[in-house]
Scaffold this active site. Structure first.
Site, PDB file in Angstrom:
ATOM      1  N   ASP A 297      89.532 -39.817   4.770  1.00 60.93           N
ATOM      2  CA  ASP A 297      90.681 -40.562   4.234  1.00 60.93           C
ATOM      3  C   ASP A 297      91.625 -40.981   5.358  1.00 60.93           C
ATOM      4  O   ASP A 297      92.154 -42.100   5.348  1.00 60.93           O
ATOM      5  CB  ASP A 297      91.455 -39.718   3.215  1.00 60.93           C
ATOM      6  CG  ASP A 297      90.976 -39.961   1.784  1.00 60.93           C
ATOM      7  OD1 ASP A 297      89.754 -40.044   1.591  1.00 60.93           O
ATOM      8  OD2 ASP A 297      91.807 -40.069   0.878  1.00 60.93           O
TER       9      ASP A 297
ATOM     10  N   TYR B  65      84.495 -26.360  -1.509  1.00 63.05           N
ATOM     11  CA  TYR B  65      84.207 -26.917  -2.831  1.00 63.05           C
ATOM     12  C   TYR B  65      83.271 -26.013  -3.627  1.00 63.05           C
ATOM     13  O   TYR B  65      82.614 -26.474  -4.558  1.00 63.05           O
ATOM     14  CB  TYR B  65      83.581 -28.311  -2.690  1.00 63.05           C
ATOM     15  CG  TYR B  65      84.561 -29.405  -2.302  1.00 63.05           C
ATOM     16  CD1 TYR B  65      85.215 -29.380  -1.074  1.00 63.05           C
ATOM     17  CD2 TYR B  65      84.831 -30.477  -3.149  1.00 63.05           C
ATOM     18  CE1 TYR B  65      86.107 -30.379  -0.702  1.00 63.05           C
ATOM     19  CE2 TYR B  65      85.719 -31.481  -2.783  1.00 63.05           C
ATOM     20  CZ  TYR B  65      86.353 -31.425  -1.564  1.00 63.05           C
ATOM     21  OH  TYR B  65      87.239 -32.423  -1.213  1.00 63.05           O
TER      22      TYR B  65
ATOM     23  N   LYS C 211      87.407 -25.466  12.533  1.00 67.40           N
ATOM     24  CA  LYS C 211      88.557 -24.597  12.813  1.00 67.40           C
ATOM     25  C   LYS C 211      87.992 -23.203  13.056  1.00 67.40           C
ATOM     26  O   LYS C 211      88.411 -22.216  12.432  1.00 67.40           O
ATOM     27  CB  LYS C 211      89.552 -24.637  11.643  1.00 67.40           C
ATOM     28  CG  LYS C 211      90.883 -23.968  11.901  1.00 67.40           C
ATOM     29  CD  LYS C 211      91.866 -24.785  12.725  1.00 67.40           C
ATOM     30  CE  LYS C 211      93.011 -23.919  13.204  1.00 67.40           C
ATOM     31  NZ  LYS C 211      93.999 -24.650  14.047  1.00 67.40           N
TER      32      LYS C 211
ATOM     33  N   ASP D  22      92.795 -29.812  13.760  1.00 62.32           N
ATOM     34  CA  ASP D  22      94.182 -30.256  13.941  1.00 62.32           C
ATOM     35  C   ASP D  22      94.269 -31.210  15.132  1.00 62.32           C
ATOM     36  O   ASP D  22      94.860 -32.293  15.051  1.00 62.32           O
ATOM     37  CB  ASP D  22      95.163 -29.085  14.058  1.00 62.32           C
ATOM     38  CG  ASP D  22      94.707 -27.976  14.978  1.00 62.32           C
ATOM     39  OD1 ASP D  22      93.499 -27.900  15.271  1.00 62.32           O
ATOM     40  OD2 ASP D  22      95.541 -27.167  15.429  1.00 62.32           O
TER      41      ASP D  22
ATOM     42  N   ASP E 277      86.585 -34.566   3.736  1.00 64.86           N
ATOM     43  CA  ASP E 277      87.428 -35.209   2.728  1.00 64.86           C
ATOM     44  C   ASP E 277      88.717 -35.704   3.375  1.00 64.86           C
ATOM     45  O   ASP E 277      89.139 -36.851   3.184  1.00 64.86           O
ATOM     46  CB  ASP E 277      87.746 -34.170   1.643  1.00 64.86           C
ATOM     47  CG  ASP E 277      88.615 -34.727   0.534  1.00 64.86           C
ATOM     48  OD1 ASP E 277      88.260 -35.794   0.009  1.00 64.86           O
ATOM     49  OD2 ASP E 277      89.636 -34.100   0.194  1.00 64.86           O
TER      50      ASP E 277
HETATM   51  C1  LIG Z   1      88.078 -36.994  -6.332  1.00 69.92           C
HETATM   52  C2  LIG Z   1      87.882 -35.845  -5.373  1.00 69.92           C
HETATM   53  C3  LIG Z   1      87.360 -34.639  -6.104  1.00 69.92           C
HETATM   54  C4  LIG Z   1      86.985 -36.264  -4.205  1.00 69.92           C
HETATM   55  C5  LIG Z   1      86.767 -35.137  -3.207  1.00 69.92           C
HETATM   56  O1  LIG Z   1      87.664 -34.281  -2.983  1.00 69.92           O
HETATM   57  O2  LIG Z   1      85.695 -35.084  -2.620  1.00 69.92           O
HETATM   58  C6  LIG Z   1      87.509 -37.490  -3.443  1.00 69.92           C
HETATM   59  O3  LIG Z   1      88.689 -37.191  -2.750  1.00 69.92           O
HETATM   60  C7  LIG Z   1      86.466 -37.967  -2.461  1.00 69.92           C
HETATM   61  O4  LIG Z   1      86.700 -37.899  -1.249  1.00 69.92           O
HETATM   62  O5  LIG Z   1      85.397 -38.412  -2.902  1.00 69.92           O
HETATM   63  C1  LIG Z   2      96.265 -21.994  18.290  1.00 74.68           C
HETATM   64  C2  LIG Z   2      96.011 -22.027  16.794  1.00 74.68           C
HETATM   65  C3  LIG Z   2      95.508 -20.686  16.339  1.00 74.68           C
HETATM   66  C4  LIG Z   2      97.270 -22.470  16.049  1.00 74.68           C
HETATM   67  C5  LIG Z   2      97.048 -22.526  14.553  1.00 74.68           C
HETATM   68  O1  LIG Z   2      95.960 -22.827  14.066  1.00 74.68           O
HETATM   69  O2  LIG Z   2      98.017 -22.266  13.827  1.00 74.68           O
HETATM   70  C6  LIG Z   2      97.815 -23.835  16.491  1.00 74.68           C
HETATM   71  O3  LIG Z   2      96.935 -24.859  16.169  1.00 74.68           O
HETATM   72  C7  LIG Z   2      99.152 -24.088  15.878  1.00 74.68           C
HETATM   73  O4  LIG Z   2      99.281 -25.025  15.072  1.00 74.68           O
HETATM   74  O5  LIG Z   2     100.096 -23.353  16.181  1.00 74.68           O
END
Ligand SMILES: CC(C)[C@H](C(=O)O)[C@@H](O)C(=O)O
Ligand SMILES: CC(C)[C@H](C(=O)O)[C@@H](O)C(=O)O
Lengths: 337, 337
Positions: free
Chosen positions: B236, B128, B175, B208, B232
């Site tokens: 959610d 951000y 990550k 992930d 963020d």
């Molecule tokens: C509206 C947007 C800019 C905001 C963010 O990305 O932080 C919202 O998604 C949040 O989580 O408060």
């Molecule tokens: C192992 C890692 C580097 C890889 C990535 O981040 O792409 C894995 O999570 C994937 O999704 O293949």
């Protein structure tokens, strides 16, 4: 192709459980009379100066020559400066799109029914640029790079995929409200491509909202296309909806018809060599490879055998709550063929 | 504080459904004998040169003076160069940590039971930063900035939160296998702080994998701390597990004890002014504000009334499948008090 003319394909068994699950694929393919002349490739034990990686020159040439391959999990050797082997393959082979279908396996119950999602991930740039540095002590930055070229080709791949697979909708996932320039360029490319596919419904969804909606109601989505890191995150989330990375296939798409199917789960060193691994993700990736080779009949045949074996529930590996060994499960699939 | 000495607090009713749900909070607080002297603040209709934003100087001063506030949804005016009002507030007021509890509401069924997660999001930097530019035509970059200062303070907040709220575990989400320097620095700060809290179990989870595990089994997690964009996304996702952003509160924490509680859902212009909005997220954010003010008894009293009203199921707004108006639902809560 006929099943009597062997097709040459690269096979990276990979590390950990890789060799066992690769063996499972070979057995299942043989049982289905799919004759592949596997060009088995093993990653080197020291850095190849021509690739600056443990991946050797021969490894890369094999895929470029055969144009098609299947890859098990690869563990990146720990230590300074070793690039992830998975990423090196994607970058060196210019595998620009990563396709991950996630669908509910009949008979394997999760909290979600009838999930049927395709994530298509830009696979070469974005947050994976590797460009990072310390600005001053205590302040570091990473560069996210988005190019028109890479965004256009992945967007084109996604819409073409949707069209040729009878899909109705493509959602472009982004955070362009924050990264207006990078994600903005990605979206602009998707917008441009979308215009050429008026029959496909096209929408843009902010990544945070996308994740919330995916867990609330995955049926809202169909094909999702996105920059690299969002694809990494969302494809794992989608895999989670149907049971995890042990059950979901993937394929990396390059230029000139190159395709490298890949099980994206880890190498599970703790259970390696113990005949306990679940080969499903690699098997289903093998099925994707067969479809790519237009061996659709054989692909469906094998696919049904895998799905039915899991659905019957008699032979399941430990990760799915069963007690079968890798070889029992594999044999059960072969018996279905 | 006693409930007879009015506490001064800033209130941004916000846009769209904001005024209606803010009214609901005022009524519920009054019914619970919680006397707040609300300092109502309205965002300007043109850019204030002192803030370079539609947020006025007075808006910001109000929060800095009262040290505590409650905020409804704000829609950023569309047009060139307007910074998001939500983000401007976070940056200008140095609200460095965003706390979002996500817990299953008894009686409101989703696919998940007994979710009880706290996401703590770094709120000022990371992806951000707003730093982006075109390198050459068709090539753009965004900078993700991670600083030791911001990472340390959010990590410290997360562990202190865990300790003071009887939580057992903090997971740092990252990550760093890809962004070794930025996410690496973030993790290093978490590692450092974790050492001071040997009683709290500490782990690092790749984003992930975290998303996959959250949808498979949210009970694996407790408190999660992470850089801005991951926060963020994951907050959610977690909200989705329990029903969405209409049901989850949040609070932004700044230096010197400043706290701005906030409903993070949108302003829902389509239903604004129609007495249809669900005030739950803002009400629960109000409860967080009361807890911050150490008005714990009043907070629990109001909290129970909200939870019980939803659990009974007789009065629910349309987003929860009911037919109640905002005022009926509000009245039902007041009747519980
Ligand atoms: C509206 C947007 C800019 C905001 C963010 O990305 O932080 C919202 O998604 C949040 O989580 O408060
Ligand atoms: C192992 C890692 C580097 C890889 C990535 O981040 O792409 C894995 O999570 C994937 O999704 O293949």
């Amino acid at each position: 192709f006929s099943s009597t003319t062997p097709i040459k394909a690269t096979l990276f068994p990979g590390d950990g459980i890789g060799p066992e699950i690769a063996e499972s694929v070979k057995q299942v393919f043989t049982a289905a009379d799919v004759v592949i002349d596997w060009d088995e490739q093993f990653v080197g034990t020291e850095v190849d100066p021509r690739t600056n990686s443990f991946l050797t020159w021969e490894n890369l040439q094999s895929v470029l020559k055969n144009k098609v391959g299947l890859k098990g999990p690869m563990a990146t050797p720990i230590g300074k400066g070793h690039r992830s082997l998975n990423l090196t393959l994607r970058k060196e082979l210019n595998l620009y799109a990563n396709v991950r279908p996630c669908y509910s396996l009949p008979g394997y119950k999760t909290r979600y029914d009838d999930v049927d999602l395709i994530t298509i991930r830009e696979n070469t740039e974005g947050e994976y640029s590797g460009l990072e540095h310390q600005v001053v002590k205590g302040v570091v930055e990473s560069l996210k790079i988005i190019t028109r070229k890479a965004s256009m080709r992945v967007a084109e791949y996604a819409f073409l995929y949707a069209k040729t697979h009878g899909r109705k909708k493509v959602s472009a996932i982004h955070k362009a409200n924050i990264m207006q320039k990078t994600d903005g360029l990605f979206l602009q490319c998707c917008d441009e491509v979308a215009k050429k596919y008026p029959e496909i419904y096209y929408e843009k969804v902010v990544i945070d909202n996308c994740c919330m909606m995916l867990v609330k109601n995955p049926a809202l989505f169909d094909v999702l296309v996105m920059p690299n890191l969002y694809g990494d995150i969302i494809s794992d989330l989608c895999a989670g909806l149907v049971g995890g990375l042990g059950l979901t296939p993937s394929m990396n798409i390059g230029e000139d018809g190159i395709a490298l199917a890949e099980a994206v789960h880890g190498s599970a060193p703790d259970i390696a060599g113990k005949n306990l691994a679940n080969p499903t993700a690699l098997l289903l990736s093998g099925v994707m490879m067969l479809r790519h080779l237009k061996l659709n009949k054989q692909a469906e045949h094998i696919h049904s055998a895998i799905i039915n074996t899991i659905a019957e529930g008699k032979y399941r590996t430990a990760d799915l709550g069963g007690t079968s060994t890798t070889s029992d499960f594999t044999k059960a699939i072969c018996d279905h063929l």
